[in-house]
Design an enzyme around this catalytic site. Structure first.
Site, mmCIF file in Angstrom:
data_model
loop_
_atom_site.group_PDB
_atom_site.id
_atom_site.type_symbol
_atom_site.label_atom_id
_atom_site.label_comp_id
_atom_site.label_asym_id
_atom_site.label_seq_id
_atom_site.Cartn_x
_atom_site.Cartn_y
_atom_site.Cartn_z
ATOM 1 N N TYR A 60 -56.515 -24.911 3.866
ATOM 2 C CA TYR A 60 -55.448 -25.667 4.533
ATOM 3 C C TYR A 60 -55.148 -26.976 3.825
ATOM 4 O O TYR A 60 -54.011 -27.435 3.801
ATOM 5 C CB TYR A 60 -55.817 -25.923 6.001
ATOM 6 C CG TYR A 60 -55.600 -24.690 6.848
ATOM 7 C CD1 TYR A 60 -54.338 -24.098 6.904
ATOM 8 C CD2 TYR A 60 -56.626 -24.108 7.579
ATOM 9 C CE1 TYR A 60 -54.121 -22.961 7.651
ATOM 10 C CE2 TYR A 60 -56.426 -22.969 8.329
ATOM 11 C CZ TYR A 60 -55.166 -22.401 8.369
ATOM 12 O OH TYR A 60 -54.942 -21.278 9.102
ATOM 13 N N ASP B 101 -89.298 -6.766 10.363
ATOM 14 C CA ASP B 101 -89.529 -5.371 10.737
ATOM 15 C C ASP B 101 -90.083 -4.652 9.514
ATOM 16 O O ASP B 101 -89.828 -5.030 8.379
ATOM 17 C CB ASP B 101 -88.204 -4.690 11.115
ATOM 18 C CG ASP B 101 -87.673 -5.172 12.450
ATOM 19 O OD1 ASP B 101 -88.436 -5.840 13.186
ATOM 20 O OD2 ASP B 101 -86.484 -4.889 12.751
ATOM 21 N N GLU C 195 -87.654 -12.486 11.378
ATOM 22 C CA GLU C 195 -86.391 -11.732 11.289
ATOM 23 C C GLU C 195 -85.574 -11.791 12.560
ATOM 24 O O GLU C 195 -84.406 -12.134 12.541
ATOM 25 C CB GLU C 195 -86.669 -10.256 10.933
ATOM 26 C CG GLU C 195 -85.381 -9.418 10.983
ATOM 27 C CD GLU C 195 -85.571 -7.958 10.592
ATOM 28 O OE1 GLU C 195 -86.604 -7.614 9.992
ATOM 29 O OE2 GLU C 195 -84.665 -7.155 10.913
#
Lengths: 387, 688
Positions: free
Chosen positions: A114, A265, A213
């Site tokens: 912008y 995980d 995580e």
């Protein structure tokens, strides 16, 4: 002179010493590039811009630093009739960066887009155009060791959540007043890392940083004050960590000289995408890895062996097709795995087992089993963490 | 006459097209088979006019009379379900001859009279075709006036008046009142009319829908009287009936013919309508001056663009390759020649005595045999031998193409007309509310006509002269000469250039191919294209088709000429084209086929049949035009690029100066120096 780009009021006296020093470096880098172009033009020679070749062919894994590093391959964009528009836009973008430093402000990609609307015919019609120019600038200045954030072009997304033994020293942008943020003091909430972390300073008594995580696991450890028990800083990655999050952990680790333990995980995504990205960065954006990756990181868990050792077999899921493909691909092409035999072995083991386990599978043995048994037990043998 | 027609072009006539029952469809199929067989080599020699079982059955099922049919073979009758049996004797009571006029009364769609708006167009087209043919043959520059008068909501009267040679009094009734009567069918000569059906069919249509006779006026020369005829057609006998005739004074008109027909119809201007047809007639006939009086609108005048008549089309004899077995046998039967060899030499073109010896030798037929004694088997052998003998291609100097120069002139005029038509439509819309009540009668109309004429003439002459595309590269010329042959390659042959039409630069080019032959018939194709200007840029290309200078408005999809446009790879010439579609862009494509016998798909003469020779020739012509167009487009694009680049430099270099000033804090003079130097660097590099 054309009209000045509108900007917020700010003074250059409100930044910390550290910040001031960094800004000087960035300023100099911009000046050098511009000076070079200016002098070339005065010699009546076509000026050019140099940036690293951003293709995988120009990326190598650096064992010493522990991350993907961009090679020496350079491409130059010479100013010609065809490139004159982009060239002008690139220089205007650099001028914008300099102005942002002067006024101690920042701009997102969208902001910059912008801002360009004040550049008359040199303005960007669509944001993708300005994004491309910004990416080029990022690559260009990576040669000079200056990151995009240091040029005050900041990402949109924030940087994750932090809790634990850490005091973040921030500054009021308007007044320059020092603000000390104690990350033990957020109750069940957490400190939210800003999208731009270059100006932060840190104080801590912690022994390590734990990068987690899932936000669910982070919430459990944080709500039960695990950080106090273990003497650590908890950072929620929220999946693949954002630029700001990676940079935050990197700076924490560098400045406090603390090890980083990753807790994700146990699946190809957690290992090869989240952990690998955190530690060594990615091949696609190798030119910025020098700012973002965390070579100090080590892998706490869940490891494939954990599934056996902690009797999680009945809390697993079968590996999906995507998982298998990802794992195979990583084993074959990813230098991170070809360099770290232990990782290759672990990944092969996971493939053989044909299952994956989530962090929260530990809840099978009781909700706080992770706090009471798993983590203390694991942390006894830090040297056995995967690299 | 009907017999001859049948033999030459068996397929269309053999289709009574009963569509109402499965049986009928089957019967039609078997007829089609008969027709194909007649074309092929194995046609049996059943005498013509014998009713076929299948056909008769179809006719009975339709509750119609059986007909005299041109088909030739005993096809298997479709199996009939068990039901009331009709004996052959009983059937024979219903079997009787039908006249050709009766046949067309029932099958008017075959002639282009299938709906009210087409009927009017077809009638005008037939009359105009005749006028043009007559004028050209007589060597008169045609001056034609087309008038459409609205009688009531659904009734129109059309007049077509020409300055042709006129028609001898005795012939008038037959020409206008008898189907399949005319001068053109028996000659192999390039002309608009072919059959001798059109104008009589138009009259018949008028008679059928209004009961009014055809009114014909004709005068054959100065000092001779003019005649008025009111004609009716006896459809049973296919004979004209003169209802009224008188002699009168046609003022200062020396010669000419006028035909007036009143009919149930509807007038449709604009696209696919009469207005467009008239425009295209003017386009294809630059030597024509045409006045067009439309119902309820000011008349239009299309001025003569050239005073040169098209070269005279010569008549030729049929070429042996085009002959069919049936025709060959009929020739044998009806011949006055003493020997077969003499017959072959006199009836066909390019058959010399040595060629006839070779044919007859191969066929093992004695050259001295009397034609009448040639048996069916021998005829077949001769027919086969013809196809195995190398015979020189037919003469092609009999063709009169429009020509590249005239095509471009015509395109110019067409675009001017389109401009005016669009302009008029706009004006009309504007003035519709005001509804100018000035129906000031004849005088005002005539004034309007002359005003329109001068406007168009003015516009045409105002159109700037053609500017050949500048640097006609030698390499391009060389390529051209390779494709067409050295003798054609005179550089002047390439007519391609840009002209301004109302200030809009429009690229035009045309290509006339050398004559070729299909089925023993010489033909020649031409293509012309216009690009840019006021043509709409985002629509499919306009395709304008002509056959022997007659515009074809309908059945575009079924026409071989359209196929040629579709099969040309326009993308190769920088024109957009979706798969299987016409090209997209500000493009007008004109295609023309000139031939002594244009193979139309039906008697309505709306589409050209798919002969590979024709499609390939047209493609070559279009490709040549395409190559020139692509050169033009590329040149324009390059020019635009150059301009853009020059603009680029002016536009963006100041920004570089500005940015450097901001970063390095340059002074204003320093900034200006930077901009100046940089501009210099880039301008120099651009020139290299």
């Amino acid at each position: 002179m054309a009209k000045k780009t509108p900007k917020s009021e700010g003074t250059s006296r409100v930044r910390g010493e550290d910040q001031a020093r960094k800004d000087k470096v960035t300023n100099k880098a911009i000046d050098d590039v511009a000076e070079n172009i200016y002098k070339t033009i005065l010699k009546e020679v076509k000026p050019d811009l140099a940036m690293p070749v951003r293709s995988l062919a120009n990326v190598n894994y650096n064992q010493k630093t522990g991350f993907f590093k961009i090679g020496r391959g350079m491409k130059t964009r010479t100013l010609t009739v065809n490139t004159v528009k982009t060239f002008a836009q690139t220089l205007r973008m650099m001028a914008l960066s300099k102005e942002l430093i002067q006024t101690n402000d920042f701009a997102t990609k969208r902001d910059a887009y912008y801002q360009s609307k004040n550049w008359q015919e040199a303005k960007f019609d669509e944001q993708p155009e300005s994004d491309t120019v910004m990416d080029d600038i990022e690559a260009m200045f990576s040669i000079h060791g200056v990151s995009r954030e240091e040029m005050r072009f900041v990402p949109q997304e924030h940087g994750g959540a932090v809790a634990g033994e850490l005091v973040v020293v921030d500054r009021d942008m308007e007044t320059g007043r020092r603000i000390e943020i104690d990350c033990t003091n957020f109750g069940s909430g957490a400190y939210s890392v800003p999208s731009w972390v270059e100006h932060l300073e840190f104080r801590s008594k912690a022994k390590f940083i734990m990068a987690i995580e899932t936000h669910g696991m982070f919430q459990r450890l944080q709500s039960h004050n695990y950080w106090r028990k273990a003497g650590c800083i908890l950072v929620s990655l929220g999946g693949v960590p954002s630029r700001a999050c990676r940079r935050f952990i990197r700076r924490l680790s560098d400045e406090l000289n603390l090890p980083v333990y990753a807790f994700t995980d146990c699946d190809p995504y957690g290992i090869s995408n989240i952990y690998r990205t955190l530690k060594v960065g990615s091949g696609n954006a190798a030119h910025i890895n020098q700012f973002f990756c965390v070579p100090n990181a080590r892998y706490l868990g869940l490891t494939p062996q954990d599934i056996i050792d902690w009797d999680l077999k009945d809390a697993t899921h079968v590996l999906g097709e995507v998982d298998i493909k990802r794992a195979k691909d990583a084993l074959k092409n990813d230098p991170f795995f070809t360099e770290h035999k232990t990782w290759a072995k672990a990944m092969e083991q996971l493939m053989k087992m044909g299952v994956r386990a989530e962090q929260q599978a530990l809840s099978k043995h009781g909700l706080n089993f992770v706090i009471e048994k798993y983590l203390p037990e694991k942390l006894k043998n830090v040297s056995k963490f995967l690299p | 006459m009907a017999k001859k027609a049948a033999a030459r072009r068996p397929a269309p006539k053999a289709k009574p097209a009963p569509k109402s029952s499965k049986k009928a469809a089957a019967a039609q199929q078997s007829l089609d088979f008969g027709a194909t067989a007649a074309k092929g080599k194995r046609a049996a020699a059943a005498p013509e006019g014998v009713d076929l079982t299948a056909e008769a059955e179809a006719a009975v099922l339709e509750g119609r009379k059986s007909k005299k049919a041109p088909a030739t073979e005993d096809a298997d009758a479709p199996k009939k379900k068990e039901r009331t049996r009709v004996s052959a004797e009983k059937m024979s009571e219903m079997q009787r001859e039908i006249s050709i006029s009766e046949f067309f009364t029932k099958n008017r769609h075959l002639l282009g009279f299938d709906n009210a708006s087409r009927a009017l167009l077809t009638s005008i087209k037939e009359a105009v075709d005749n006028s043009l043919d007559a004028c050209e043959e007589a060597g008169i520059l045609p001056d034609i006036k087309v008038v459409i008068e609205q009688q009531s909501e659904t009734r129109y009267k059309m007049h077509v008046e020409d300055n042709g040679p006129g028609i001898v009094k005795a012939q008038v009734p037959k020409v206008f009142g008898k189907l399949l009567y005319g001068s053109k069918f028996h000659r192999l000569r390039q002309s608009r009319g072919q059959q001798g059906i059109g104008i009589s069919a138009a009259g018949m249509y008028g008679q059928l829908t209004t009961g009014k006779p055809v009114v014909v006026t004709s005068k054959t020369g100065k000092g001779k009287p003019a005649y008025h005829y009111h004609l009716r057609i006896d459809t049973n006998a296919n004979k004209p009936v003169i209802v009224h005739e008188d002699e009168f004074d046609w003022g200062d008109k020396d010669h000419g013919t006028e035909v007036a027909i009143e009919m149930e119809a509807s007038y449709k201007g604009g696209k696919k309508g009469i207005d467009e047809f008239i425009q295209q007639v003017a386009f294809a006939n630059p030597h024509l001056r045409l006045e067009y009086w439309r119902p309820g609108k000011p008349p239009l005048v299309y001025p003569r663009v050239t005073n040169e008549l098209p070269p005279e089309a010569k008549e030729i004899k049929p070429h042996p390759y085009g002959v069919e077995l049936g025709m060959l046998m009929r020739l044998m039967q009806g011949s006055n020649e003493n020997t077969v060899a003499a017959l072959l030499q006199s009836e066909f073109s390019r058959v010399t005595s040595s060629v006839s010896q070779e044919i007859l030798g191969k066929a093992k037929v004695s050259a001295r045999k009397r034609p009448r004694d040639v048996s069916q088997a021998e005829a077949e052998a001769i027919y086969k031998a013809i196809s195995e003998t190398k015979i020189m291609a037919p003469p092609t100097n009999c063709l009169a193409p429009i020509g590249e120069e005239a095509l471009v002139e015509g395109l110019k005029a067409l675009l001017v007309q389109q401009h005016f038509a669009a302009e008029e439509a706009r004006q009309r819309k504007k003035a519709e509310d005001e509804a100018a009540a000035a129906a000031g009668g004849e005088e005002a109309a005539a004034a309007a006509a002359s005003a329109a004429e001068s406007k168009i003439t003015e516009a045409l002459s105002a159109v700037t002269e053609i500017k050949p595309d500048e640097d006609e590269e030698d390499a391009e010329l060389a390529k051209f000469s390779l494709t067409v042959g050295a003798d054609e390659a005179a550089a002047d042959a390439i007519r391609a250039g840009v002209i301004n039409i109302f200030g809009q630069p429009t690229f035009m080019t045309a290509c006339t191919r050398p004559p070729k032959v299909y089925r023993g018939n010489p033909f020649q194709v031409e293509a012309a294209i216009a690009w840019g200007g006021e043509l709409p840029a985002d629509e499919l290309a306009q395709v304008v088709r002509f056959a022997n200078r007659v515009p074809l408005l309908y059945q575009q999809g079924a026409c071989a000429m359209t196929q040629a446009v579709l099969r040309t790879n326009w993308k190769g010439y920088d024109v957009e084209q979706s798969r299987g579609a016409l090209p997209t862009g500000p493009l007008l494509v004109m295609v023309h086929i000139a031939s002594v016998w244009v193979p139309f798909t039906s008697e309505a003469k709306e589409a050209v049949a798919h002969y590979d020779e024709i499609i390939n020739e047209l493609k070559s012509a279009l490709q040549e035009c395409g190559r020139r167009l692509s050169r033009h487009i590329r040149r324009k694009r390059r020019a635009a690029d150059e301009l853009k680049k020059a603009n680029y430099i002016q536009k963006y270099i100041p920004h570089i100066g500005e940015a450097l000033q901001q970063i390095l804090g340059l002074s204003n003079p320093q900034k200006e120096t930077t901009i100046e130097k940089l501009t210099g660097i880039l301008e120099r590099s651009r020139k290299l």
